[in-house]
Structures are given as C-alpha cells and as structure tokens.
Design a protein around this motif. Structure first.
Motif, PDB file in Angstrom:
ATOM      1  N   GLU A   1      26.667  56.744  67.361  1.00 12.16           N
ATOM      2  CA  GLU A   1      26.452  57.084  68.775  1.00 12.16           C
ATOM      3  C   GLU A   1      25.000  57.439  69.093  1.00 12.16           C
TER       4      GLU A   1
ATOM      5  N   THR B   1      34.431  56.535  60.430  1.00 13.83           N
ATOM      6  CA  THR B   1      35.476  55.770  61.109  1.00 13.83           C
ATOM      7  C   THR B   1      35.140  54.282  61.210  1.00 13.83           C
TER       8      THR B   1
ATOM      9  N   ASN C   1      29.132  55.727  59.550  1.00 13.95           N
ATOM     10  CA  ASN C   1      30.146  56.442  60.328  1.00 13.95           C
ATOM     11  C   ASN C   1      31.475  56.309  59.578  1.00 13.95           C
TER      12      ASN C   1
HETATM   13  C1  NAG Z   1      31.830  57.301  64.832  1.00 10.45           C
HETATM   14  O1  NAG Z   1      32.633  56.440  65.588  1.00 10.45           O
HETATM   15  C2  NAG Z   1      33.546  57.087  66.484  1.00 10.45           C
HETATM   16  C3  NAG Z   1      34.387  55.998  67.115  1.00 10.45           C
HETATM   17  O2  NAG Z   1      35.142  55.349  66.145  1.00 10.45           O
HETATM   18  C4  NAG Z   1      32.767  57.902  67.495  1.00 10.45           C
HETATM   19  O3  NAG Z   1      33.669  58.586  68.349  1.00 10.45           O
HETATM   20  C5  NAG Z   1      31.868  58.889  66.784  1.00 10.45           C
HETATM   21  O4  NAG Z   1      31.051  59.551  67.723  1.00 10.45           O
HETATM   22  C6  NAG Z   1      30.985  58.162  65.782  1.00 10.45           C
HETATM   23  N1  NAG Z   1      30.239  59.120  64.984  1.00 10.45           N
HETATM   24  C7  NAG Z   1      28.924  59.179  64.980  1.00 10.45           C
HETATM   25  C8  NAG Z   1      28.306  60.169  64.017  1.00 10.45           C
HETATM   26  O5  NAG Z   1      28.195  58.491  65.680  1.00 10.45           O
END
Ligand code: NAG
Length: 332
Positions: free
Chosen positions: A208, A203, A201
C-alpha cells in the motif's frame, strides 16, 4: 528469497507507446528508466540492470532478447532513446545494486551534447525549428521511490516526494530551455502491485505504501505540469496516469482478458517473483493472460494495452490531452 534491494524497474513498459506514436511524428526523444530502455544498459561496463537473455524477447520476431521492452530498427533518423533501466531522477538511484546505470540528469546532459551538434550544423533558428516539433517522453521516478522505500530512509515521505518532483520539474525546464515544447510524461504506476513487491506482503496483496507514493506523485505532477504550461505558453503536454490504467486492470482483470494479475509469467517460487526470467525459470503457458512478464515488468499484451490507452485514451487515463492529440497538436 529475492534480493531485498532489487530496484530495477517499474511495472509498466511503455516502449510500445513510443512505437504507436512514432507513425504520426517525425522525431521522438525518450528519457527515463527500464520502462523505456531499449538496451542502453547492455553497453554499460559493469551494469547489472540488463535482461538481454532468454526467455526475454520470446515474442520478438526472431525471439531474441534485446535487453528490454522493445527493439526497433530504423532506416531513417526517428529520434533517440536515452533511457537506462534502473535509473531515476536522483544520481544515486540504481547505483548500489545495478551499478553504472545512466541517471536522468546524465541523460539530459547527453541530449545537451546532441543539441550542441544541432546548433553547430543548423544554427539557432534551425535548431529551434527542429526541436519544437518532436515529442519528448519521460518515464521515471519509479526507481527513486523503490530506492527510498527499501532503503529504510529516515527522511519522512512528505519530504522525499517533493525532492523527486523538484528534480523532475528541473529536468523538464532544462529541456524547455533547449527548445523542447511537446512532452509526454508517464507517471508512476501502482509499483506496490508488482510481483516483486507483493512478495513482501504476507497476504500477497499490493504494498500500500508504495502505491500511495505513486498516487501522490501523479497528483502533484499534474499540478506542476499545469503551472509549467502557464509559464511556457507554447508548451503542450500529456500526462499519462499509469496508476489509474493499471489499477483498473488489477481490479477488473476479466474486462481486459487477463487471468493472472499478481504472479509473473516467468520466474520462480513465490508469485514467480523470486528470480529474474532466466533460462532456468518457470515459464507460464499463456503469456497473454498475465499482466506481468517477470517480477518487475508487464507482458507484451499489457504493454500494448497501456500504449493504446496512452495514445487514444480518455482523460481519466491521460490528460489534459492524449498522446495522439499531443502528436497532432501544431508545433509551436
Ligand atoms: C497487504 O495487502 C492487503 C490486501 O490483501 C492490504 O490490505 C494491506 O494493506 C497490505 N499490506 C501492506 C503492508 O501494504
């Protein structure tokens, strides 16, 4: 970069639970993956899902790496642990990357052999008496979900999860038919929050979709266990909600005296999650402040917290009864 398909294991090592509960009951049988493996894989030819090297084991009494979350020597027979890191409900899970792990079905087959030996020595009523009292712990499905997610499977996820759940129920029914009556089921933690998954991810947040699988697994498992316990009226069970337990720590680290819930303590590069905890890896200075020991598994501090919560926790974390109540429940 970490290997894309590493699917060794889930987030929450439960071995400490088994130790905690052990004081209360005579015999425990354990099935599952690396959350419960105490070194099975060290003995499997060609198996790569092993961690019997430093810095693993650093906090064991003599600091020796034994291969997984716990190693307990016993003088008397207290049960058997069939768990194999990297394994899952499906026979194919863990066979591509790690090779030669022992699938859950095979673990049950091994138990079947033990059952046969008991029948030979004690006869049917003796065996029934012996097997209705022990706790049967199962901690699995994590690697099936990792495998499904990372393989880019074309099977829709609405269809994959029921397959895993069906296998799980079949396994429990097999044990029930062999006389098992008390079950401790550890469901899937937020495996998307393992450092090994967060690195996918951008971030650094949890993945998720994996966490959604984990929530769905727990919810459906709850329904299925309730159904089974209606069919087998003398059955008792605890279902550990390791999703709820772990996400609670991830969201409120300070409440539990953790400072770092995303990076691993031991590893390298991004989130310390791009290598295993090897002799060359970076080692954090305060292990007890970390939720994760290395890219897949929790620290000893986190494992102890999980163990205590499963053992004596409230219904939000373990239901319909906790492991202490399960251990104390009168044998059928
Ligand atoms: C990555 O993390 C963010 C929170 O930091 C979340 O909102 C997002 O859904 C996540 N992305 C995936 C692909 O799971």
């Amino acid at each position: 970069m970490a290997k894309r398909l590493v699917v060794i294991a889930p987030c929450l090592a439960m071995a400490a639970v088994f130790r905690a509960v052990n004081a209360e009951v005579p015999v425990i049988f354990i099935f599952g993956d690396s959350t419960a493996d105490v070194g099975t894989n060290n003995f499997l030819p060609g198996c790569k899902a092993r961690i019997d090297f430093p810095f693993n084991g650093i906090d064991f009494p003599n600091g020796k790496a034994t291969g997984s979350a716990s190693a307990v020597k016993r003088r008397s027979f207290r049960g058997l642990n069939f768990a194999s890191g990297g394994s899952g409900l499906l026979d194919i899970t863990g066979q591509t990357m790690q090779k030669n792990v022992v699938p859950l079905g095979e673990q049950i087959h091994q138990f079947h052999i033990v059952h046969g030996n008991l029948m030979d020595t004690m006869g049917p009523s003796g065996t029934e008496n012996v097997l209705s009292k022990p706790l049967f712990f199962i901690s699995t499905a994590n690697n099936d979900i990792f495998g499904y997610y990372h393989s880019g499977s074309t099977i829709p996820k609405e269809e994959s999860l029921p397959i895993f759940l069906t296998y799980c129920v079949v396994i429990i029914q097999t044990l029930l038919n062999l006389g098992a009556r008390k079950f401790g089921i550890i469901s899937v933690p937020p495996i998307g929050c393992c450092p090994s998954q967060r690195i996918y991810n951008a971030t650094g947040g949890c993945l998720e979709e994996l966490d959604e699988h984990a929530r769905a697994f727990h919810a459906t498992m709850g329904v299925l266990m309730e159904k089974l316990s209606c069919e087998y009226s003398d059955m008792k069970y605890s279902l550990g909600n390791t999703y709820e337990m772990t996400i609670n720590v991830v969201e409120n680290p300070a409440l539990f005296n953790f400072k770092e819930v995303a990076s691993a303590c031991c590893g390298s590069e991004k989130l310390n999650a791009e290598s295993f905890c090897e002799p060359k890896a970076n080692l954090c200075s305060k292990r007890s402040e970390y939720l994760f020991w290395y890219l897949f598994h929790p620290t000893q501090t986190a494992s102890k917290l999980a163990a205590l919560t499963l053992y004596s926790g409230e219904q939000r974390f373990v239901s319909p009864i906790n492991f202490a109540q399960l251990a104390a429940a009168a044998a059928a």
